[in-house]
Design a protein around this motif. Sequence first.
Motif, PDB file in Angstrom:
ATOM      1  N   GLN A 179       0.848  -1.402  -0.175  1.00 37.77           N
ATOM      2  CA  GLN A 179      -0.110  -0.071   0.007  1.00 37.77           C
ATOM      3  C   GLN A 179       1.015   1.102   0.026  1.00 37.77           C
ATOM      4  O   GLN A 179       0.905   2.055   0.751  1.00 37.77           O
ATOM      5  N   LEU A 180       1.885   1.345  -0.938  1.00 34.83           N
ATOM      6  CA  LEU A 180       2.928   2.415  -1.060  1.00 34.83           C
ATOM      7  C   LEU A 180       2.125   4.018  -1.645  1.00 34.83           C
ATOM      8  O   LEU A 180       1.046   3.720  -2.423  1.00 34.83           O
ATOM      9  N   PRO A 181       2.828   4.928  -1.295  1.00 35.65           N
ATOM     10  CA  PRO A 181       2.031   6.183  -1.744  1.00 35.65           C
ATOM     11  C   PRO A 181       2.875   6.500  -3.199  1.00 35.65           C
ATOM     12  O   PRO A 181       3.604   7.334  -3.351  1.00 35.65           O
ATOM     13  N   ILE A 182       2.342   5.879  -4.039  1.00 37.50           N
ATOM     14  CA  ILE A 182       2.931   5.985  -5.497  1.00 37.50           C
ATOM     15  C   ILE A 182       1.453   6.135  -6.334  1.00 37.50           C
ATOM     16  O   ILE A 182       0.575   5.265  -6.404  1.00 37.50           O
ATOM     17  N   LEU A 183       1.658   6.924  -7.292  1.00 39.99           N
ATOM     18  CA  LEU A 183       0.888   7.287  -8.555  1.00 39.99           C
ATOM     19  C   LEU A 183       1.568   6.815  -9.780  1.00 39.99           C
ATOM     20  O   LEU A 183       2.753   7.366 -10.190  1.00 39.99           O
ATOM     21  N   PHE A 184       1.085   5.849 -10.662  1.00 41.79           N
ATOM     22  CA  PHE A 184       1.760   5.296 -11.842  1.00 41.79           C
ATOM     23  C   PHE A 184       1.028   6.102 -12.805  1.00 41.79           C
ATOM     24  O   PHE A 184      -0.226   6.014 -12.915  1.00 41.79           O
ATOM     25  N   VAL A 185       1.870   6.577 -13.727  1.00 39.15           N
ATOM     26  CA  VAL A 185       1.162   7.580 -14.978  1.00 39.15           C
ATOM     27  C   VAL A 185       1.742   6.762 -16.397  1.00 39.15           C
ATOM     28  O   VAL A 185       2.946   6.951 -16.666  1.00 39.15           O
ATOM     29  N   CYS A 186       0.986   6.007 -17.011  1.00 40.25           N
ATOM     30  CA  CYS A 186       1.151   5.532 -18.379  1.00 40.25           C
ATOM     31  C   CYS A 186       0.985   6.730 -19.283  1.00 40.25           C
ATOM     32  O   CYS A 186      -0.150   7.220 -19.551  1.00 40.25           O
ATOM     33  N   GLU A 187       1.963   6.973 -19.892  1.00 42.87           N
ATOM     34  CA  GLU A 187       1.760   7.893 -21.277  1.00 42.87           C
ATOM     35  C   GLU A 187       1.699   6.813 -22.508  1.00 42.87           C
ATOM     36  O   GLU A 187       2.542   6.507 -22.882  1.00 42.87           O
ATOM     37  N   ASN A 188       0.521   6.488 -22.634  1.00 40.60           N
ATOM     38  CA  ASN A 188       0.311   5.584 -23.910  1.00 40.60           C
ATOM     39  C   ASN A 188      -0.198   6.401 -25.334  1.00 40.60           C
ATOM     40  O   ASN A 188      -1.059   6.743 -25.657  1.00 40.60           O
ATOM     41  N   ASN A 189       0.912   6.386 -25.985  1.00 39.52           N
ATOM     42  CA  ASN A 189       1.009   6.938 -27.292  1.00 39.52           C
ATOM     43  C   ASN A 189       0.900   5.776 -28.392  1.00 39.52           C
ATOM     44  O   ASN A 189       0.919   6.043 -29.434  1.00 39.52           O
ATOM     45  N   GLY A 190       0.451   4.719 -27.825  1.00 39.60           N
ATOM     46  CA  GLY A 190       0.089   3.515 -28.905  1.00 39.60           C
ATOM     47  C   GLY A 190       1.127   2.877 -29.492  1.00 39.60           C
ATOM     48  O   GLY A 190       0.951   1.826 -29.963  1.00 39.60           O
ATOM     49  N   TYR A 191       2.380   3.497 -29.366  1.00 35.15           N
ATOM     50  CA  TYR A 191       3.681   2.533 -29.910  1.00 35.15           C
ATOM     51  C   TYR A 191       4.580   2.508 -29.094  1.00 35.15           C
ATOM     52  O   TYR A 191       4.926   3.078 -28.131  1.00 35.15           O
ATOM     53  N   ALA A 192       5.375   1.306 -29.306  1.00 35.17           N
ATOM     54  CA  ALA A 192       7.051   0.966 -28.716  1.00 35.17           C
ATOM     55  C   ALA A 192       7.619   1.118 -30.174  1.00 35.17           C
ATOM     56  O   ALA A 192       7.607   0.314 -30.871  1.00 35.17           O
ATOM     57  N   ILE A 193       8.518   2.220 -30.174  1.00 31.98           N
ATOM     58  CA  ILE A 193       9.234   2.394 -31.578  1.00 31.98           C
ATOM     59  C   ILE A 193       8.150   2.312 -32.564  1.00 31.98           C
ATOM     60  O   ILE A 193       7.546   3.286 -32.807  1.00 31.98           O
ATOM     61  N   HIS A 194       8.213   1.301 -33.457  1.00 31.60           N
ATOM     62  CA  HIS A 194       7.441   1.411 -34.614  1.00 31.60           C
ATOM     63  C   HIS A 194       6.167   0.218 -34.418  1.00 31.60           C
ATOM     64  O   HIS A 194       5.455  -0.009 -35.554  1.00 31.60           O
ATOM     65  N   THR A 195       6.136  -0.233 -33.320  1.00 27.09           N
ATOM     66  CA  THR A 195       5.052  -1.082 -33.398  1.00 27.09           C
ATOM     67  C   THR A 195       3.879  -1.021 -32.424  1.00 27.09           C
ATOM     68  O   THR A 195       3.844  -0.719 -31.369  1.00 27.09           O
ATOM     69  N   HIS A 196       2.719  -1.098 -33.189  1.00 29.75           N
ATOM     70  CA  HIS A 196       1.445  -0.714 -32.523  1.00 29.75           C
ATOM     71  C   HIS A 196       1.235  -1.397 -31.177  1.00 29.75           C
ATOM     72  O   HIS A 196       1.355  -2.746 -31.335  1.00 29.75           O
ATOM     73  N   GLN A 197       0.492  -1.120 -30.487  1.00 31.23           N
ATOM     74  CA  GLN A 197       0.237  -1.743 -29.166  1.00 31.23           C
ATOM     75  C   GLN A 197      -0.487  -3.203 -29.585  1.00 31.23           C
ATOM     76  O   GLN A 197      -0.301  -4.109 -28.782  1.00 31.23           O
ATOM     77  N   SER A 198      -1.412  -2.909 -30.376  1.00 32.10           N
ATOM     78  CA  SER A 198      -2.223  -3.971 -30.923  1.00 32.10           C
ATOM     79  C   SER A 198      -1.548  -5.231 -31.523  1.00 32.10           C
ATOM     80  O   SER A 198      -2.004  -6.383 -31.502  1.00 32.10           O
ATOM     81  N   ARG A 199      -0.256  -5.182 -31.843  1.00 39.51           N
ATOM     82  CA  ARG A 199       0.910  -6.209 -32.273  1.00 39.51           C
ATOM     83  C   ARG A 199       1.624  -6.717 -31.218  1.00 39.51           C
ATOM     84  O   ARG A 199       2.505  -7.564 -31.468  1.00 39.51           O
ATOM     85  N   ARG A 200       1.450  -6.193 -29.928  1.00 38.19           N
ATOM     86  CA  ARG A 200       2.392  -6.432 -28.871  1.00 38.19           C
ATOM     87  C   ARG A 200       1.621  -6.981 -27.641  1.00 38.19           C
ATOM     88  O   ARG A 200       2.402  -7.664 -26.992  1.00 38.19           O
ATOM     89  N   GLN A 201       0.474  -6.640 -27.583  1.00 36.69           N
ATOM     90  CA  GLN A 201      -0.425  -6.840 -26.397  1.00 36.69           C
ATOM     91  C   GLN A 201      -1.456  -7.688 -26.421  1.00 36.69           C
ATOM     92  O   GLN A 201      -2.279  -7.370 -27.314  1.00 36.69           O
TER      93      GLN A 201
END
Length: 318
Positions: A165-187
């Motif tokens: 129960q740690l005091p942490i806020l996670f923030v995902c900057e989801n721009n849809g890509y990891a280098i040139h690969t779209h999220q739908s081809r990775r996850q």
Amino acid sequence: MKRDELELTVRLYRSLRRIRRVEEEIVRVYPSDSIKSPVHLSIGQEAVATGVCEALEPRDVVFGSYRGHAMYLAKGGSLPRMIAELYGKADGCARGKGGSMHLVDVERGVMGTSAVVGTTIPNAVGYAYALKHRRENRIAVSFHGDGATEEGVFAESLNFAALKQLPILFVCENNGYAIHTHQSRRQATLDICTRVRAYGIPAETIEDGDVFRIFQAARAAAAAVRSGSPGPRYIECITSRWLEHVGPGEDFELGFRSREETEAWRKNDQVARLGGMLPAPQRSVIDEAIEAEIAEAFAFAEASPFPPAGELLMHLYR
Ligand SMILES: Cc1ncc(C[n+]2csc(CCOP(=O)(O)OP(=O)(O)O)c2C)c(N)n1
Ligand SMILES: [Mg+2]
């Protein structure tokens, strides 16, 4: 606009515009080879760091990735020392040895950014663990990309943060890509928040990049985290990277995505939107101050010496 709203709009606009203009200046200067570092620009993504950091206290800390200019600046990191770092100069925030991917300004709560995907997520969790032990009323924030959520350490970090129960806020900057690969081809499942909730961590997605919405969500989440109960929170911000993965240019000619894909986001540009909400004279004063600050920072970097050869092996983990 009420006075409070105007003040908030001014603060958000100043941050958005400053980040945008700093990175545009990096794009302009890059071909001169004065910048000795690869650069991962956040043009198009500024609203995430701006909205979240506006919701934080100066004493809170942030950890980020190699695409960290926006987070560093939004949290108050020194601009002259950031530009000197990109120039590889001795006055850089990492003494000219880290470059754009390794920004740090501990006094301002920027604890570090890293080139290795996902690696600062457990650093942020560890920091939050220390905060809890010491009963300090501060929170840690982990900024990371959608690609980082595929790293094993992401799951380990969520588990530990939720367990303790740690005091942490996670923030995902989801721009849809990891280098040139779209999220739908990775996850296997695109819903990052569903995966996060499996650890018992409240999670929400902000789809439209609205900087006010991001600010409000971050403020509510930060307040919950700060109260120590019920522990960590997660915010996923959908966003759009307008330039290439690394470097000052575009990448539409590579064929993995089209310019049209970014069009809706360009129409929704938060820098232009908030600028348009301010009276023109007030906006000009802000813009001129930003230009002067940027010119000064680049002049500072130009004038700074390179680190002496004798320092080559100092300040390193070996
Ligand atoms: C552990 C690790 N694996 C692979 C890489 C190569 N790499 C560099 S950036 C990147 C994409 C990460 O994407 P994301 O987390 O979505 O961040 P973004 O670049 O979109 O901001 C990858 C795979 C790396 N630097 N570190
Ligand atoms: Mg990404």
